[in-house]
Design a protein around this motif. Structure first.
Motif, short mmCIF file in Angstrom:
data_model
loop_
_atom_site.label_atom_id
_atom_site.label_comp_id
_atom_site.label_asym_id
_atom_site.label_seq_id
_atom_site.Cartn_x
_atom_site.Cartn_y
_atom_site.Cartn_z
N PRO A 97 -2.52 52.27 101.17
CA PRO A 97 -1.39 53.18 101.37
C PRO A 97 -1.41 54.37 100.41
CG PRO A 97 -0.68 51.27 100.13
CD PRO A 97 -2.12 51.00 100.52
N ILE A 98 -0.74 55.44 100.81
CA ILE A 98 -0.68 56.66 100.01
C ILE A 98 0.80 56.97 99.76
CG2 ILE A 98 -1.23 59.12 99.96
CD1 ILE A 98 -3.58 58.52 101.84
N GLN A 99 1.10 57.36 98.53
CA GLN A 99 2.50 57.66 98.17
C GLN A 99 2.55 58.93 97.34
OE1 GLN A 99 4.84 55.51 95.09
NE2 GLN A 99 6.14 54.85 96.83
N LEU A 100 3.53 59.78 97.65
CA LEU A 100 3.80 60.99 96.86
C LEU A 100 5.08 60.76 96.06
CD1 LEU A 100 3.47 64.03 96.13
CD2 LEU A 100 4.78 64.53 98.24
N ARG A 101 5.06 61.14 94.78
CA ARG A 101 6.27 60.99 93.94
C ARG A 101 6.43 62.22 93.07
NH1 ARG A 101 7.50 56.11 89.64
NH2 ARG A 101 5.74 57.11 88.55
N LEU A 102 7.66 62.71 92.98
CA LEU A 102 8.02 63.81 92.08
C LEU A 102 8.99 63.28 91.02
CD1 LEU A 102 8.62 66.76 94.59
CD2 LEU A 102 6.56 66.23 93.27
N SER B 180 12.30 69.44 81.03
CA SER B 180 11.43 70.62 80.94
C SER B 180 10.10 70.42 81.65
CB SER B 180 11.18 70.97 79.47
OG SER B 180 10.56 69.88 78.80
N THR B 181 9.97 69.33 82.38
CA THR B 181 8.69 69.01 83.00
C THR B 181 8.91 68.53 84.43
OG1 THR B 181 7.82 68.35 80.85
CG2 THR B 181 6.59 67.67 82.78
N LEU B 182 8.01 68.91 85.31
CA LEU B 182 7.97 68.41 86.67
C LEU B 182 6.61 67.78 86.89
CD1 LEU B 182 9.28 68.17 89.51
CD2 LEU B 182 8.13 70.33 90.07
N THR B 183 6.58 66.52 87.28
CA THR B 183 5.34 65.79 87.48
C THR B 183 5.17 65.47 88.96
OG1 THR B 183 5.54 64.79 85.30
CG2 THR B 183 4.00 63.77 86.83
N CYS B 184 3.99 65.76 89.44
CA CYS B 184 3.63 65.42 90.82
C CYS B 184 2.57 64.33 90.79
CB CYS B 184 3.12 66.67 91.54
SG CYS B 184 2.55 66.35 93.23
N GLU B 185 2.82 63.19 91.46
CA GLU B 185 1.90 62.06 91.45
C GLU B 185 1.56 61.66 92.89
OE1 GLU B 185 3.38 59.75 87.39
OE2 GLU B 185 3.77 58.86 89.36
N VAL B 186 0.28 61.35 93.11
CA VAL B 186 -0.16 60.84 94.41
C VAL B 186 -0.95 59.56 94.17
CG1 VAL B 186 -1.56 61.25 96.46
CG2 VAL B 186 -0.20 63.11 95.47
N PHE B 187 -0.50 58.47 94.80
CA PHE B 187 -1.15 57.17 94.64
C PHE B 187 -1.91 56.82 95.90
CE2 PHE B 187 -1.01 52.66 95.69
CZ PHE B 187 -1.70 52.11 94.61
N ASP B 188 -3.11 56.21 95.72
CA ASP B 188 -3.81 55.57 96.83
C ASP B 188 -4.49 54.33 96.28
OD1 ASP B 188 -6.99 56.01 96.76
OD2 ASP B 188 -5.98 57.74 95.80
N SER B 189 -4.93 53.43 97.16
CA SER B 189 -5.45 52.14 96.74
C SER B 189 -6.93 52.17 96.39
CB SER B 189 -5.21 51.10 97.84
OG SER B 189 -5.86 51.51 99.04
N SER B 190 -7.53 53.33 96.40
CA SER B 190 -8.94 53.42 96.02
C SER B 190 -9.05 53.56 94.50
CB SER B 190 -9.60 54.63 96.71
OG SER B 190 -10.90 54.84 96.18
N SER B 191 -10.14 53.02 93.94
CA SER B 191 -10.36 53.13 92.49
C SER B 191 -11.26 54.31 92.14
CB SER B 191 -11.00 51.83 91.97
OG SER B 191 -12.24 51.59 92.64
N THR B 192 -11.70 55.08 93.14
CA THR B 192 -12.56 56.23 92.88
C THR B 192 -11.73 57.37 92.32
OG1 THR B 192 -13.99 55.60 94.71
CG2 THR B 192 -14.18 57.85 93.90
N VAL C 159 -3.24 59.95 90.74
CA VAL C 159 -3.64 61.27 90.24
C VAL C 159 -2.36 62.07 90.03
CG1 VAL C 159 -5.04 63.32 90.65
CG2 VAL C 159 -5.80 61.12 91.53
N TRP C 160 -2.21 62.64 88.85
CA TRP C 160 -0.95 63.30 88.51
C TRP C 160 -1.22 64.68 87.90
CZ3 TRP C 160 -0.87 64.54 83.38
CH2 TRP C 160 -1.72 63.78 82.54
N ALA C 161 -0.22 65.51 87.99
CA ALA C 161 -0.29 66.86 87.40
C ALA C 161 1.10 67.24 86.92
CB ALA C 161 -0.79 67.87 88.43
N GLU C 162 1.16 67.78 85.69
CA GLU C 162 2.44 68.18 85.09
C GLU C 162 2.49 69.70 85.01
OE1 GLU C 162 3.04 66.55 81.26
OE2 GLU C 162 3.21 64.48 81.93
#
Length: 865
Positions: free
Chosen positions: A796-801, A806-818, A856-859
């Motif tokens: 599964p894939i999930q997007l989370r904000l 003072s910070t906005l984090t964007c995260e995307v999860f998937d079940s692969s370890s690559t 994988v995340w980005a701030e």
């Protein structure tokens, strides 16, 4: 037993067996007159002998001023006697006394200063025989100075025989030789009668006690020298009279005012008449000077081992040197430390070409039993500590410092005289009565630290070579302690500077925890240790807390701490779970130990083996905390209702042992919970056991407080009553929570068409949060991360904000370890530029792995508006 006559005109019996005409028994001599006078001049004691002497019963004298007993004006004769006795331990002289019936008596008095049961000082006054009105002679006594009186004195000295008989010859010349031999014998000699009262004393006895024979005649030894040794000597004399034979003592009467001296060997011998009856006791004392001095020097050197260098304070060590030298070795001592210690180089035989600057660090004088004399110009006025001293280039001090060894000087030495003429400070130091001086440089480990000066003005003997040797030994011990203290001080300063530079200077901005910290270095000479704490912001609004304790003290421990703290931060950036992070840290300690194994075998060089560490990660979204520890004390947690408990984190082994696992413990913490992380120095108190320490810590943590700084101060105040023996690091954190209104998440299908829908979800959420200005960068980030997850990952894939202040984090999860990797795209490549754009637009980005899958995340930073 017949008694040796003590009065002129009284004749001894020839023998108990010798026939002769019947004679009346000689009168019993009166007891000595004794009285005690306190510091106010009031009589406090009055003996029977004093009553017989002046006729006053005790009831009329005790409690009254002693001046009433003086025949002369109390302001003249009595006042002169008191001024003469001021500052002395003993006084003797002739005083005119007034008898109760008005007669005038001139008496030889002997007075000893003594301390009663308390701080009050009083005088014990002694007079030997019955008083005589002026110009008269008691009936039955032969006036002093007549031939009859001299013959009587010879009989007394001979123990019942004439002076010629005592000398072993019947001629008058032989009698004079015997008298001369007694008077001029090179030892102390005295004769005590059957009542143990002195009847004869030779010149040696007079010189040692600074009393004449007339002043001592008729007194017992404890009355002449009040001291326990005198009482012991009298007891042995009584044993001699009772037929116990000769007796020996390893002590004897000392110089005036000193009571007794163990540098003497005293013999007590019975004096017998021709019939073998003991009539008197002869005391003979020999001074074991060299043996005594050698023993005193060894005792002083042994005492110095315990008294010099007790602290790391250079000034205190210098004063300890002066205190041990006075009065055991010298009458005054001064210790000067150079303002700029000289290092290296062999001593030069020539004096330096320029004056030497020094600081007077310690002084001590026998005068007034203090560091300074009572009057200017008197020997021993060494000045006060802290004053600056400038030694002329050709002075004895400068010469000895240049040559590197001590020297002896007497008062007539040209170098000493020239120095006194040139330097007013030297004149004040030495005064007019100093007759012997020692100058000893203070050297240790190739460095010249200062100089010690010793002088004598009360000791009659000048310094000799053995005294110089002793002074050099004492000074060398003090120099080594001062050099070590200065080196330790420099190392401590360097270590503290390094330690402070390696600890966090400021706490990072983050919204997950409120944090307060304290660090207390050890208060012992071992120096600063390797305790540390750290606060590390992680991705997803999480925060890592670290507390560690490196074994050992000093610069090496601090350096090891810095390496480990850097390693922890590096591993934390990889987002490793707590147990994996400690495993990697354990491997690092093993490598450090292997690198340093060839240097030395000390515990501080073991590369950190035995180091303890606690690593915790708190997530404000889930309010869960994950912890692992390596030999470290468990953290304490306080719930909002005030309940305090230890978190049950499994106790892993200390770092550096290798091969043993660490376990992660997870728990949920309500918002507003308190976490306390600390090093073991907080619990290692000297004045209470561990259970009592824990009770105090729990009580301090449970008390409500407005700020975390107050909590830290309460804990330290409750736990510590002194400077800690080990470093203490304390970190207290209060948890916050990011509620649902600050977090948004969407599950996405693994379909490229869902990318547009993901951008739409993100834009709408930013509008709801009022963050329209961040929409452009967020859309690019979401598009790239979701596309990569669909293309290279697995559902599964999930997007989370996550929206922090003072910070906005964007995260995307998937079940692969690559994990994705940034690369530079070639000119004609269709892709490969997405992560490069993300890396340029975001403040930071990365990947964190879980047991299954990755995130994988980005701030990006939000503007203050």
């Amino acid at each position: 037993m017949e008694r040796l006559p003590t009065h002129p005109g009284e004749r001894p019996h020839e023998s108990d067996a010798s026939p002769g005409p019947a004679r009346t028994a000689p009168p019993t001599p009166p007891p000595p007159a004794t009285a005690a006078v306190d510091a106010r001049g009031i009589v406090t004691e009055w003996s029977e002998g004093a009553r017989q002497l002046l006729g006053y019963p005790p009831s009329e004298v005790v409690g009254q001023p002693a001046a009433r007993l003086l025949a002369d004006d109390a302001g003249t004769a009595g006042g002169a006697a008191l001024r003469d006795a001021a500052g002395r331990e003993r006084w003797s002289g002739t005083v005119a006394l007034r008898h109760r019936d008005g007669r005038r008596l001139r008496r030889e008095l002997l007075a000893h200063r003594r301390t009663a049961d308390g701080p009050v000082t009083e005088w014990l006054v002694v007079s030997a025989v019955t008083g005589t009105p002026e110009g008269q002679t008691p009936e039955g006594q032969t006036p002093a100075g007549t031939p009859e009186g001299e013959a009587a004195g010879s009989e007394a000295a001979g123990g019942g025989t004439s002076g010629s008989e005592a000398a072993g010859s019947g001629t008058s010349g032989s009698g004079r030789l015997g008298e001369w031999a007694f008077r001029q014998a090179p030892c102390v000699m005295a004769v005590f009668d059957a009542d143990l009262r002195l009847v004869r004393a030779n010149a040696g006895m007079e010189q040692v006690l600074s009393l004449t024979e007339d002043q001592m005649r008729g007194l017992r030894l404890p009355e002449i020298v009040p001291h326990p040794v005198s009482d012991e000597t009298e007891a042995k004399m009584r044993r001699v009279l009772e037929g116990g034979g000769p007796q020996q003592l390893r002590a004897g009467a000392g110089p005036a005012g000193t009571g007794a001296n163990d540098g003497w060997s005293t013999s007590l011998v019975p004096l017998e008449d021709p019939a073998g009856h003991v009539r008197a006791v002869c005391l003979a004392a020999h001074q074991r000077l060299q043996e005594h001095l050698a023993r005193q020097r060894m005792l002083l050197l042994s005492e110095a081992s315990a008294r010099i260098g007790t602290t790391a304070d250079s000034g205190r060590t210098a004063q300890e040197l002066a205190d041990i030298a006075v009065p055991g070795l010298a009458d005054f001592a001064a210790v000067d430390l150079l303002d700029a210690p000289r290092h290296g180089g062999a001593p030069s035989p020539a004096a330096p070409a320029r004056p030497l600057a020094a600081t007077r660090t310690a002084v001590r004088s026998v005068l007034d039993d203090g560091p300074t004399a009572s009057a200017a110009g008197t020997a021993g006025t060494a000045g006060t500590a802290g004053t600056k001293t400038l030694y002329p280039a050709l002075s004895p001090v400068a010469r000895c410092l240049a040559q590197g060894h001590g020297a002896l000087y007497d008062a007539a030495d040209p170098d000493l005289l020239r120095w006194v003429r040139q330097d007013p400070g030297a004149a004040r130091l030495l005064g007019s009565t100093t007759h012997s001086v020692m100058v000893v440089p203070m050297r240790a480990h190739g460095a010249t630290l200062g100089v010690a000066l010793f002088g004598r003005h009360r000791h009659a003997e000048p310094f000799e070579a053995d005294d110089l040797w002793l002074a050099e030994e004492l000074t060398a011990k003090a120099a080594v302690s001062i050099h070590t203290a200065r080196r330790d001080s420099r190392e401590h300063t360097s270590t503290m500077t390094l330690q402070r530079s390696l600890l966090p200077q400021t706490l990072p901005d983050q919204g997950a925890l409120d944090i307060a910290t304290r660090y207390l270095p050890a208060g012992t000479r071992a120096g600063v240790g390797g305790d540390w704490f750290d606060v590390i912001p992680l991705s997803g609004a999480r925060v890592a807390l670290v507390v560690g304790d490196v074994v050992g003290h000093g610069i090496r421990a601090s350096a090891t701490m810095g390496r480990l703290r850097t390693a922890v931060r590096t591993l934390a950036d990889v987002d490793l779970p707590p147990d994996e992070l400690l495993t990697h840290l354990d491997d690092l300690v093993l490598h450090l130990s292997a690198d340093e194994s060839g240097t030395d075998d000390t515990a501080e060089s073991a590369g950190g083996i035995g180091t303890t560490c606690l690593y915790a990660v708190y997530d404000p979204v889930s309010r869960r905390c994950a912890l692992a520890r390596a030999g470290h004390p468990p953290p304490a947690a306080v719930t909002p209702d005030g309940a305090v408990r230890f978190l049950d984190v499994p106790a892993g082994p200390p770092l550096g042992l290798g091969g043993l696992p660490f376990e992660t413990f997870e728990t949920e913490l309500p918002e507003g919970s308190l976490l306390a992380l600390y090093t073991d120095g907080l619990l290692a108190a000297r004045d209470h056991d561990i259970d009592e320490a824990l009770d105090k810590m729990f009580a301090a943590l449970a008390r409500p407080a407005k700020t975390l700084d107050t909590v830290c101060d309460r804990v330290l105040t409750a736990m510590l009553t002194h400077r800690p023996d080990d470093d203490i690091a304390l970190l207290v954190a209060r948890t916050r929570a990011l509620h649902a209104d600050r977090v948004a998440a969407w599950d996405l299908a693994s379909d490229p068409a869902v990318v547009a829908r993901a951008r739409k979800h993100a834009t709408e959420q930013l509008t709801a949060w009022g963050l329209d200005d961040a929409a452009f960068i967020t859309e690019l980030t979401v598009s790239e991360l979701v596309t990569n997850a669909i293309r290279y990952g697995r559902p599964p894939i999930q997007l989370r904000l996550i929206h922090e202040d003072s910070t906005l984090t964007c995260e995307v999860f998937d079940s692969s370890s690559t994990a994705p990797h940034m690369r530079r795209a070639r000119t004609f490549d269709e892709g490969g530029r997405g992560l490069l754009l993300v890396g340029q637009l975001a403040r930071r980005w990365g990947t964190r792995h879980a047991l299954t899958g990755k995130t994988v995340w980005a701030e990006q930073s939000l503007s203050p508006g």
